[in-house]
Design a protein around this motif. Structure first.
Motif, PDB file in Angstrom:
ATOM      1  N   HIS A   1      29.992  -5.850   5.124  1.00  9.25           N
ATOM      2  CA  HIS A   1      29.783  -4.560   5.798  1.00  9.25           C
ATOM      3  C   HIS A   1      28.772  -3.709   5.032  1.00  9.25           C
ATOM      4  N   ALA A   2      28.796  -3.778   3.715  1.00 10.82           N
ATOM      5  CA  ALA A   2      27.833  -3.011   2.911  1.00 10.82           C
ATOM      6  C   ALA A   2      26.413  -3.502   3.162  1.00 10.82           C
ATOM      7  N   VAL A   3      26.225  -4.818   3.202  1.00 10.56           N
ATOM      8  CA  VAL A   3      24.892  -5.386   3.459  1.00 10.56           C
ATOM      9  C   VAL A   3      24.440  -5.049   4.871  1.00 10.56           C
ATOM     10  N   LYS A   4      25.331  -5.184   5.849  1.00  6.31           N
ATOM     11  CA  LYS A   4      24.982  -4.867   7.231  1.00  6.31           C
ATOM     12  C   LYS A   4      24.593  -3.399   7.377  1.00  6.31           C
ATOM     13  N   GLY A   5      25.362  -2.513   6.760  1.00  6.54           N
ATOM     14  CA  GLY A   5      25.070  -1.081   6.838  1.00  6.54           C
ATOM     15  C   GLY A   5      23.739  -0.731   6.183  1.00  6.54           C
ATOM     16  N   ALA A   6      23.480  -1.303   5.011  1.00  7.09           N
ATOM     17  CA  ALA A   6      22.220  -1.043   4.322  1.00  7.09           C
ATOM     18  C   ALA A   6      21.041  -1.621   5.101  1.00  7.09           C
ATOM     19  N   THR A   7      21.242  -2.782   5.706  1.00  9.85           N
ATOM     20  CA  THR A   7      20.179  -3.402   6.512  1.00  9.85           C
ATOM     21  C   THR A   7      19.852  -2.539   7.723  1.00  9.85           C
ATOM     22  N   ASP A   8      20.872  -2.005   8.380  1.00 13.29           N
ATOM     23  CA  ASP A   8      20.650  -1.117   9.526  1.00 13.29           C
ATOM     24  C   ASP A   8      19.890   0.143   9.111  1.00 13.29           C
ATOM     25  N   LYS A   9      20.251   0.706   7.952  1.00 12.10           N
ATOM     26  CA  LYS A   9      19.555   1.889   7.454  1.00 12.10           C
ATOM     27  C   LYS A   9      18.096   1.563   7.122  1.00 12.10           C
ATOM     28  N   MET A  10      17.862   0.391   6.532  1.00 11.05           N
ATOM     29  CA  MET A  10      16.493  -0.002   6.189  1.00 11.05           C
ATOM     30  C   MET A  10      15.670  -0.210   7.458  1.00 11.05           C
ATOM     31  N   LYS A  11      16.270  -0.812   8.451  1.00 11.44           N
ATOM     32  CA  LYS A  11      15.574  -1.034   9.721  1.00 11.44           C
ATOM     33  C   LYS A  11      15.136   0.301  10.324  1.00 11.44           C
ATOM     34  N   SER A  12      16.015   1.278  10.282  1.00  9.86           N
ATOM     35  CA  SER A  12      15.703   2.609  10.801  1.00  9.86           C
ATOM     36  C   SER A  12      14.583   3.268   9.989  1.00  9.86           C
ATOM     37  N   ALA A  13      14.666   3.174   8.669  1.00  9.47           N
ATOM     38  CA  ALA A  13      13.640   3.770   7.806  1.00  9.47           C
ATOM     39  C   ALA A  13      12.285   3.113   8.028  1.00  9.47           C
ATOM     40  N   LEU A  14      12.267   1.787   8.128  1.00  8.97           N
ATOM     41  CA  LEU A  14      11.004   1.076   8.338  1.00  8.97           C
ATOM     42  C   LEU A  14      10.420   1.367   9.716  1.00  8.97           C
ATOM     43  N   THR A  15      11.267   1.527  10.716  1.00 12.74           N
ATOM     44  CA  THR A  15      10.784   1.883  12.052  1.00 12.74           C
ATOM     45  C   THR A  15      10.043   3.212  12.000  1.00 12.74           C
ATOM     46  N   THR A  16      10.596   4.175  11.284  1.00 17.21           N
ATOM     47  CA  THR A  16       9.961   5.486  11.139  1.00 17.21           C
ATOM     48  C   THR A  16       8.644   5.375  10.378  1.00 17.21           C
ATOM     49  N   ILE A  17       8.643   4.671   9.264  1.00 17.99           N
ATOM     50  CA  ILE A  17       7.444   4.557   8.432  1.00 17.99           C
ATOM     51  C   ILE A  17       6.330   3.819   9.160  1.00 17.99           C
ATOM     52  N   VAL A  18       6.648   2.701   9.768  1.00 23.01           N
ATOM     53  CA  VAL A  18       5.640   1.915  10.480  1.00 23.01           C
ATOM     54  C   VAL A  18       5.119   2.701  11.683  1.00 23.01           C
ATOM     55  N   GLY A  19       5.990   3.427  12.353  1.00 22.48           N
ATOM     56  CA  GLY A  19       5.569   4.257  13.479  1.00 22.48           C
ATOM     57  C   GLY A  19       4.582   5.330  13.050  1.00 22.48           C
TER      58      GLY A  19
ATOM     59  N   GLY B   1       0.778  -1.231   0.000  1.00 23.10           N
ATOM     60  CA  GLY B   1       0.000   0.000   0.000  1.00 23.10           C
ATOM     61  C   GLY B   1       0.812   1.286   0.000  1.00 23.10           C
ATOM     62  N   LEU B   2       2.131   1.206  -0.049  1.00 22.85           N
ATOM     63  CA  LEU B   2       2.986   2.396  -0.030  1.00 22.85           C
ATOM     64  C   LEU B   2       3.994   2.356  -1.175  1.00 22.85           C
ATOM     65  N   GLN B   3       4.628   3.492  -1.404  1.00 22.30           N
ATOM     66  CA  GLN B   3       5.709   3.558  -2.381  1.00 22.30           C
ATOM     67  C   GLN B   3       6.916   2.778  -1.850  1.00 22.30           C
ATOM     68  N   PRO B   4       7.742   2.246  -2.751  1.00 16.73           N
ATOM     69  CA  PRO B   4       8.947   1.517  -2.301  1.00 16.73           C
ATOM     70  C   PRO B   4       9.891   2.440  -1.524  1.00 16.73           C
ATOM     71  N   VAL B   5      10.616   1.847  -0.597  1.00 16.23           N
ATOM     72  CA  VAL B   5      11.613   2.564   0.197  1.00 16.23           C
ATOM     73  C   VAL B   5      12.971   1.966  -0.144  1.00 16.23           C
ATOM     74  N   SER B   6      13.951   2.823  -0.422  1.00 19.34           N
ATOM     75  CA  SER B   6      15.271   2.285  -0.749  1.00 19.34           C
ATOM     76  C   SER B   6      16.349   2.985   0.074  1.00 19.34           C
ATOM     77  N   VAL B   7      17.386   2.213   0.371  1.00 15.70           N
ATOM     78  CA  VAL B   7      18.556   2.713   1.093  1.00 15.70           C
ATOM     79  C   VAL B   7      19.794   2.138   0.423  1.00 15.70           C
ATOM     80  N   THR B   8      20.920   2.806   0.602  1.00 17.05           N
ATOM     81  CA  THR B   8      22.166   2.314   0.043  1.00 17.05           C
ATOM     82  C   THR B   8      23.291   2.533   1.049  1.00 17.05           C
ATOM     83  N   HIS B   9      24.284   1.661   0.964  1.00 16.99           N
ATOM     84  CA  HIS B   9      25.444   1.778   1.852  1.00 16.99           C
ATOM     85  C   HIS B   9      26.670   1.269   1.109  1.00 16.99           C
ATOM     86  N   THR B  10      27.776   1.985   1.244  1.00 22.16           N
ATOM     87  CA  THR B  10      29.044   1.534   0.664  1.00 22.16           C
ATOM     88  C   THR B  10      30.009   1.201   1.787  1.00 22.16           C
TER      89      THR B  10
END
Length: 105
Positions: free
Chosen positions: A81-99, A66-75
């Motif tokens: 480390h790139a996957v872990k960093g991007a996953t942490d950023k996505m977790k933060s973004a989803l916490t905000t959106i779901v909240g 029901g929402l637009q896609p959310v994307s994050v990137t990490h180098t």
């Protein structure tokens, strides 16, 4: 929650790597699994054969019902480390959106 992996020509995408990163991402984003319909993970090596700082990139795009896609990137210097960093950023973004969604109800 379905996870789809895409790699560029400089990264050998194999089942072992997909399983490892898939489990890492799933365990971290598990509490959002009911809201996420699909995750697209794009892995790339920016400098190809040359080594350098922060040359591995992970982009994660979450498709939320029901929402637009959310994307994050990490180098980072390694794919892990790139996957872990991007996953942490996505977790933060989803916490905000779901909240925000829960506050509207």
């Amino acid at each position: 929650m379905k996870i789809q992996f895409n790699t560029d020509k400089n990264i050998d995408g194999n089942d072992r790597q997909s399983t490892y990163f898939g489990e890492m991402i799933s365990s971290s984003l598990d509490r959002f699994s009911s809201q996420i319909t699909r995750l697209e993970v794009h892995l790339s090596d920016e400098n190809s054969d040359k080594s350098g700082p922060d040359d591995h990139r992970c982009l994660i795009e979450a498709r939320i019902e029901g929402l637009q896609p959310v994307s994050v990137t990490h180098t980072a210097d390694t794919l892990e480390h790139a996957v872990k960093g991007a996953t942490d950023k996505m977790k933060s973004a989803l916490t905000t959106i779901v909240g925000k969604l829960q506050n509207k109800r």
